[in-house]
Design an enzyme around this catalytic site. Structure first.
Site, short mmCIF file in Angstrom:
data_model
loop_
_atom_site.label_atom_id
_atom_site.label_comp_id
_atom_site.label_asym_id
_atom_site.label_seq_id
_atom_site.Cartn_x
_atom_site.Cartn_y
_atom_site.Cartn_z
N SER A 26 -43.59 23.31 -19.67
CA SER A 26 -43.44 24.32 -18.61
C SER A 26 -43.10 25.64 -19.30
CB SER A 26 -42.28 23.91 -17.70
OG SER A 26 -41.91 24.97 -16.85
N TYR A 83 -33.79 20.57 -16.08
CA TYR A 83 -35.24 20.81 -16.17
C TYR A 83 -35.56 21.65 -17.41
CZ TYR A 83 -40.02 21.87 -14.70
OH TYR A 83 -41.39 21.98 -14.65
N1 LIG Z 1 -46.13 23.05 -10.43
C1 LIG Z 1 -45.57 23.86 -11.30
O1 LIG Z 1 -45.31 25.05 -11.01
C2 LIG Z 1 -45.23 23.41 -12.66
C3 LIG Z 1 -44.84 24.39 -13.59
C4 LIG Z 1 -44.50 23.98 -14.88
C5 LIG Z 1 -44.58 22.64 -15.21
N2 LIG Z 1 -44.95 21.72 -14.28
C6 LIG Z 1 -44.99 20.32 -14.71
O2 LIG Z 1 -46.22 19.75 -14.37
C7 LIG Z 1 -46.06 18.35 -14.19
C8 LIG Z 1 -46.72 17.93 -12.89
O3 LIG Z 1 -46.02 18.55 -11.82
P1 LIG Z 1 -46.70 18.92 -10.42
O4 LIG Z 1 -46.40 20.35 -10.17
O5 LIG Z 1 -48.09 18.44 -10.38
O6 LIG Z 1 -45.76 18.08 -9.45
P2 LIG Z 1 -46.07 16.93 -8.40
O7 LIG Z 1 -44.74 16.60 -7.82
O8 LIG Z 1 -47.18 17.32 -7.50
O9 LIG Z 1 -46.60 15.73 -9.33
C9 LIG Z 1 -45.77 15.00 -10.16
C10 LIG Z 1 -46.18 13.54 -10.09
O10 LIG Z 1 -45.32 12.81 -10.97
C11 LIG Z 1 -44.96 11.61 -10.33
N3 LIG Z 1 -43.71 11.09 -10.85
C12 LIG Z 1 -42.44 11.51 -10.59
N4 LIG Z 1 -41.55 10.76 -11.23
C13 LIG Z 1 -42.27 9.83 -11.93
C14 LIG Z 1 -41.91 8.76 -12.78
N5 LIG Z 1 -40.64 8.46 -13.02
N6 LIG Z 1 -42.90 8.02 -13.33
C15 LIG Z 1 -44.20 8.29 -13.07
N7 LIG Z 1 -44.59 9.27 -12.24
C16 LIG Z 1 -43.63 10.04 -11.69
C17 LIG Z 1 -44.84 11.98 -8.85
O11 LIG Z 1 -44.92 10.82 -8.01
C18 LIG Z 1 -46.00 12.94 -8.69
O12 LIG Z 1 -47.18 12.26 -8.30
C19 LIG Z 1 -44.56 18.08 -14.24
O13 LIG Z 1 -44.20 17.60 -15.51
C20 LIG Z 1 -43.97 19.45 -14.01
O14 LIG Z 1 -42.68 19.60 -14.57
C21 LIG Z 1 -45.28 22.07 -13.03
#
Ligand SMILES: NC(=O)c1ccc[n+]([C@@H]2O[C@H](COP(=O)([O-])OP(=O)(O)OC[C@H]3O[C@@H](n4cnc5c(N)ncnc54)[C@H](O)[C@@H]3O)[C@@H](O)[C@H]2O)c1
Length: 251
Positions: free
Chosen positions: A143, A156
């Site tokens: 991130s 985080y």
């Molecule tokens: N959306 C953003 O702005 C953003 C920014 C920076 C980083 N990220 C990172 O991107 C990645 C995906 O996030 P997203 O935005 O798609 O969120 P999201 O919540 O849509 O997707 C995350 C997925 O991970 C799954 N998950 C949660 N805990 C889990 C576990 N213990 N084991 C297996 N699966 C698990 C959830 O069920 C979900 O389907 C994450 O690592 C997040 O930190 C997202």
């Protein structure tokens, strides 16, 4: 011939958001995709969507914070497809949005278990398979919070910095096995994870966008395009890179 024909790709947390977008993109480009998540409904729907597009995919339920479930995920992948070419360690949670002094042990432990230890468990099993194959590509999803601090999310920020460290450490160790390990560091992208944050504080939306020089959120496709590039031959000499996809925020 599509870019990822005959490639086997595993994506954790691909039942939603960024992981889902990447899973569908890889499948459209010819890969067989192992969709994995704790959310069975979301994961199975992604597999169905891929199959409707004529792609190949299976769902394997795995909680990345549980080492036996991660081992089982890799075992199932190899049983089905006999190899693992690409892994995207994407599963993650935001954790509570509050000051460090308000964080309980449980708040801290849960975020670290999923975002940090979960990536370690996945890397360890994926690297064993890829080292034996003498080939592989891994993309960890960190991130912007893995490169700079943001208030009210100490676990985080710490866990995403750890993903950057894990990416660099494993890239250096496994380069000699023909394995590349990179990370994508997304800025705010409207997925269920960020929508939860905005539900808590709707005024946050304006504030977040003001910090991004291009004045927009990331789109899942912005992140997917970076992941795809890091898995292609065109990035064959790139390893240990933690790439911000952020509309200029880190500049
Ligand atoms: N959306 C953003 O702005 C953003 C920014 C920076 C980083 N990220 C990172 O991107 C990645 C995906 O996030 P997203 O935005 O798609 O969120 P999201 O919540 O849509 O997707 C995350 C997925 O991970 C799954 N998950 C949660 N805990 C889990 C576990 N213990 N084991 C297996 N699966 C698990 C959830 O069920 C979900 O389907 C994450 O690592 C997040 O930190 C997202």
């Amino acid at each position: 011939m599509k870019n990822f024909d005959n490639k086997v790709v595993l994506i954790t947390g691909s039942g939603s958001g960024l992981g889902k977008d990447a899973a569908i993109a890889f499948a459209k480009l010819g890969a067989s995709v192992v969709v994995s998540d704790v959310n069975v409904k979301g994961g199975e729907e992604v597999v169905e969507e891929i199959k409707k597009l004529g792609g190949e995919s299976i769902f394997v339920k795995a909680d990345v914070s549980k080492k036996e479930e991660v081992q089982n995920l890799i075992k199932n992948t190899i049983q089905k497809y006999s190899k693992l070419d690409i892994a995207v360690n994407n599963a993650g949670i935001g954790g509570p949005f509050k000051p460090t002094t308000m964080y309980t042990d449980e708040d801290w432990d849960r975020v670290i278990a999923i975002n940090q230890t979960g990536v370690f468990y996945c890397l360890r099993e994926e690297l064993k398979v890829m080292a034996a194959q003498k080939s592989g590509v891994i993309v960890n999803i960190s991130s912007i919070a893995g490169l700079r601090a943001m208030g009210n999310g100490c676990a985080y920020v710490a866990s995403k910095h750890a993903v950057v460290g894990l990416t660099k450490a494993t890239a250096v160790e496994y380069a000699r096995f023909n394995i590349r390990v990179n990370a994508v560091c997304p800025v705010f992208t409207k997925t269920p994870l960020v929508e939860q944050l905005l539900d808590v504080d709707p005024a946050m939306e304006k504030k977040l966008i003001q910090g991004i020089p291009m004045r927009r959120y990331g789109e899942p496709a912005d992140m997917t395009n970076a992941i795809l590039w890091l898995c292609e031959e065109s990035s064959a000499f790139v390893t240990g890179l933690c790439l911000p996809i952020d509309g200029g925020m880190m500049a």
